[in-house]
Write a protein that holds these residues in place. Structure first.
Motif, PDB file in Angstrom:
ATOM      1  N   GLN A 149       0.805  -1.223   0.000  1.00 44.10           N
ATOM      2  CA  GLN A 149       0.000   0.000   0.000  1.00 44.10           C
ATOM      3  C   GLN A 149       0.839   1.275   0.000  1.00 44.10           C
ATOM      4  O   GLN A 149       0.296   2.379  -0.068  1.00 44.10           O
ATOM      5  CB  GLN A 149      -0.918  -0.001   1.228  1.00 44.10           C
ATOM      6  CG  GLN A 149      -1.855  -1.200   1.297  1.00 44.10           C
ATOM      7  CD  GLN A 149      -2.603  -1.266   2.612  1.00 44.10           C
ATOM      8  OE1 GLN A 149      -3.180  -0.268   3.065  1.00 44.10           O
ATOM      9  NE2 GLN A 149      -2.602  -2.424   3.255  1.00 44.10           N
ATOM     10  N   VAL A 150       2.155   1.130   0.078  1.00 45.85           N
ATOM     11  CA  VAL A 150       3.032   2.310   0.148  1.00 45.85           C
ATOM     12  C   VAL A 150       2.980   3.084  -1.166  1.00 45.85           C
ATOM     13  O   VAL A 150       3.023   2.499  -2.256  1.00 45.85           O
ATOM     14  CB  VAL A 150       4.477   1.876   0.467  1.00 45.85           C
ATOM     15  CG1 VAL A 150       5.437   3.060   0.316  1.00 45.85           C
ATOM     16  CG2 VAL A 150       4.555   1.306   1.875  1.00 45.85           C
ATOM     17  N   ALA A 151       2.905   4.404  -1.048  1.00 48.12           N
ATOM     18  CA  ALA A 151       2.857   5.279  -2.223  1.00 48.12           C
ATOM     19  C   ALA A 151       4.246   5.842  -2.507  1.00 48.12           C
ATOM     20  O   ALA A 151       4.912   6.342  -1.597  1.00 48.12           O
ATOM     21  CB  ALA A 151       1.879   6.424  -1.984  1.00 48.12           C
ATOM     22  N   GLY A 152       4.679   5.751  -3.750  1.00 53.10           N
ATOM     23  CA  GLY A 152       5.955   6.326  -4.161  1.00 53.10           C
ATOM     24  C   GLY A 152       7.084   5.321  -4.161  1.00 53.10           C
ATOM     25  O   GLY A 152       7.095   4.362  -3.394  1.00 53.10           O
ATOM     26  N   GLU A 153       8.061   5.546  -5.049  1.00 54.88           N
ATOM     27  CA  GLU A 153       9.242   4.690  -5.120  1.00 54.88           C
ATOM     28  C   GLU A 153      10.232   5.053  -4.018  1.00 54.88           C
ATOM     29  O   GLU A 153      10.136   6.101  -3.383  1.00 54.88           O
ATOM     30  CB  GLU A 153       9.923   4.848  -6.492  1.00 54.88           C
ATOM     31  CG  GLU A 153       9.064   4.410  -7.669  1.00 54.88           C
ATOM     32  CD  GLU A 153       9.009   2.897  -7.825  1.00 54.88           C
ATOM     33  OE1 GLU A 153       9.520   2.179  -6.946  1.00 54.88           O
ATOM     34  OE2 GLU A 153       8.444   2.434  -8.830  1.00 54.88           O
ATOM     35  N   ARG A 154      11.234   4.190  -3.827  1.00 56.01           N
ATOM     36  CA  ARG A 154      12.262   4.443  -2.816  1.00 56.01           C
ATOM     37  C   ARG A 154      13.131   5.626  -3.204  1.00 56.01           C
ATOM     38  O   ARG A 154      13.588   6.383  -2.352  1.00 56.01           O
ATOM     39  CB  ARG A 154      13.146   3.208  -2.652  1.00 56.01           C
ATOM     40  CG  ARG A 154      12.431   2.019  -2.070  1.00 56.01           C
ATOM     41  CD  ARG A 154      13.415   0.926  -1.725  1.00 56.01           C
ATOM     42  NE  ARG A 154      13.823   0.130  -2.862  1.00 56.01           N
ATOM     43  CZ  ARG A 154      15.073  -0.228  -3.121  1.00 56.01           C
ATOM     44  NH1 ARG A 154      16.060   0.178  -2.355  1.00 56.01           N
ATOM     45  NH2 ARG A 154      15.363  -0.979  -4.159  1.00 56.01           N
ATOM     46  N   TYR A 155      13.441   5.745  -4.516  1.00 54.58           N
ATOM     47  CA  TYR A 155      14.313   6.807  -5.022  1.00 54.58           C
ATOM     48  C   TYR A 155      13.626   7.508  -6.193  1.00 54.58           C
ATOM     49  O   TYR A 155      12.786   6.903  -6.868  1.00 54.58           O
ATOM     50  CB  TYR A 155      15.640   6.223  -5.529  1.00 54.58           C
ATOM     51  CG  TYR A 155      16.473   5.513  -4.496  1.00 54.58           C
ATOM     52  CD1 TYR A 155      17.221   6.218  -3.559  1.00 54.58           C
ATOM     53  CD2 TYR A 155      16.544   4.118  -4.469  1.00 54.58           C
ATOM     54  CE1 TYR A 155      17.995   5.565  -2.618  1.00 54.58           C
ATOM     55  CE2 TYR A 155      17.324   3.450  -3.532  1.00 54.58           C
ATOM     56  CZ  TYR A 155      18.053   4.180  -2.609  1.00 54.58           C
ATOM     57  OH  TYR A 155      18.821   3.534  -1.676  1.00 54.58           O
ATOM     58  N   PRO A 156      14.015   8.754  -6.483  1.00 50.94           N
ATOM     59  CA  PRO A 156      13.480   9.412  -7.671  1.00 50.94           C
ATOM     60  C   PRO A 156      13.858   8.664  -8.951  1.00 50.94           C
ATOM     61  O   PRO A 156      13.092   8.616  -9.908  1.00 50.94           O
ATOM     62  CB  PRO A 156      14.129  10.805  -7.631  1.00 50.94           C
ATOM     63  CG  PRO A 156      14.531  11.012  -6.212  1.00 50.94           C
ATOM     64  CD  PRO A 156      14.876   9.651  -5.686  1.00 50.94           C
ATOM     65  N   ASP A 157      15.065   8.070  -8.955  1.00 48.52           N
ATOM     66  CA  ASP A 157      15.548   7.290 -10.086  1.00 48.52           C
ATOM     67  C   ASP A 157      15.894   5.897  -9.576  1.00 48.52           C
ATOM     68  O   ASP A 157      16.844   5.721  -8.822  1.00 48.52           O
ATOM     69  CB  ASP A 157      16.783   7.958 -10.703  1.00 48.52           C
ATOM     70  CG  ASP A 157      17.375   7.148 -11.857  1.00 48.52           C
ATOM     71  OD1 ASP A 157      16.768   6.125 -12.245  1.00 48.52           O
ATOM     72  OD2 ASP A 157      18.445   7.546 -12.353  1.00 48.52           O
ATOM     73  N   MET A 158      15.130   4.909 -10.006  1.00 45.49           N
ATOM     74  CA  MET A 158      15.328   3.543  -9.517  1.00 45.49           C
ATOM     75  C   MET A 158      16.232   2.726 -10.433  1.00 45.49           C
ATOM     76  O   MET A 158      16.392   1.520 -10.233  1.00 45.49           O
ATOM     77  CB  MET A 158      13.966   2.847  -9.414  1.00 45.49           C
ATOM     78  CG  MET A 158      13.067   3.390  -8.319  1.00 45.49           C
ATOM     79  SD  MET A 158      13.563   2.837  -6.680  1.00 45.49           S
ATOM     80  CE  MET A 158      13.074   1.107  -6.739  1.00 45.49           C
TER      81      MET A 158
END
Length: 340
Positions: free
Chosen positions: A322-331
């Motif tokens: 359910q987490v929104a957004g990636e870990r980094y801006p550039d994965m």
């Protein structure tokens, strides 16, 4: 949950690897990325960690562009025979911003190892990681150079960071790998897809970085980045900003509920969950939460003594999806990007 000064238990990093405390210390934030540091308080925290049985200390040549290794050197000199020093090569910083590139070039690896040895003030690096994988360089070539460092007595054990299960197997066939490091937390569980099963199969220890989701799981952030200092990298991370932050803050509610039941903090519950994964997946798991404060350090260590019930684990199970957004801006440099 009491923060009394019990020493933590130990485990081994892979077959024949060093014995370390079941929780290590991530040292990146002492020098970089999370705002200004009180160096005297940070040194006190290092000593408190040592007294509590923390023996695995994690740094990298790119943290502070070498400044982190230099800062840690006096501490390591005072406790050299009783600590396991982990550092990394592979991320090349251009300046004091987060801007960087990745290099697995053989000549670069040799130069980076020698430079880390000088900054750390040691004759041998206990655990040397490839920080990020450059798919343009054959993995066997890079790991072959790392194996040379072992043969030369400059490095004792090898590790990899942010690799896939297939890459871990390939590297381990060239030279034994003793630890694999990637982000693993209640908010980040991509590693369970391939690299955790591979590590368990090969008997390799897993070292989760950011086990508290860069502090988000500690419950200390509001749902905006307004309070972050200009030199805090989290203001650029997708999970910490805007609607993503609001969504993710709401996900902390079951963690807070469980924490209240244990008279613990949300951070302790998040860490207890990570420690429990050793039982779930059948491999050594040594998380390396980072902190510059003695109080937080003792809080984190106390998490090793919390046992979550099956009902509590079930409440926590769906959070990552359910987490929104990636870990980094550039994965692009992460293992999950190469598996897609």
């Amino acid at each position: 949950m009491s923060n009394h000064d019990e020493r933590i238990t130990t485990t081994h990093l892979a077959n024949g690897g060093p014995e370390v405390g079941v929780q290590g210390l991530g040292c990146m934030g002492i020098s970089d990325f999370y705002g200004d540091t009180d160096e005297a308080a940070a040194r006190e925290t290092l000593e408190a960690a040592f007294e509590a049985g923390v023996t695995l200390y994690d740094t990298a040549d790119m943290y502070g562009r070498g400044a982190n290794e230099e800062f840690l050197a006096p501490f390591f000199a005072a406790h050299r025979d009783e600590v396991t020093i982990a550092t990394k090569y592979g991320v090349v910083r251009f300046d004091d911003t987060p801007n960087s590139t990745v290099s697995n070039d053989p000549d670069y690896i040799r130069q980076a190892a020698d430079a880390s040895l000088r900054r750390l003030g040691v004759d041998v690096i206990d655990l040397y990681y490839m920080h990020r994988r450059d798919p343009q360089v054959p993995l066997a070539e890079s790991v072959g150079v790392m194996a040379e460092l072992v043969q030369q007595g400059k490095v004792r054990y090898l590790g990899l960071s942010e690799v896939t299960g297939a890459e871990l197997r390939e590297a381990n066939a060239v030279h034994p790998i003793h630890a694999v490091q990637s982000e693993w937390s209640l908010f980040s569980r991509d590693v369970e897809y391939s690299v955790v099963p591979a590590a368990a199969e090969l008997g390799i220890a897993f070292v989760p970085y950011s086990p508290l989701g860069r502090g988000f799981l500690a419950g200390t952030f509001a749902d905006s980045n307004a309070a972050m200092p200009a030199n805090d990298v989290r203001q650029y991370l997708p999970r910490f900003v805007g609607d993503n932050a609001k969504t993710n803050t709401a996900l902390l509610e079951p963690i807070r509920t469980i924490a209240a039941h244990h008279t613990a903090t949300p951070a302790q519950i998040a860490l207890a969950w990570v420690h429990h994964q050793a039982q779930v997946h059948g491999l050594p798991v040594v998380p390396i939460p980072g902190t510059r404060k003695r109080s937080r350090l003792l809080e984190n260590i106390a998490a090793t003594r919390i046992t979550l019930t099956d009902e509590e684990l079930a409440l926590l199970e769906p959070l990552a999806e359910q987490v929104a957004g990636e870990r980094y801006p550039d994965m692009s440099s992460t293992a999950v990007a190469r598996e897609q």
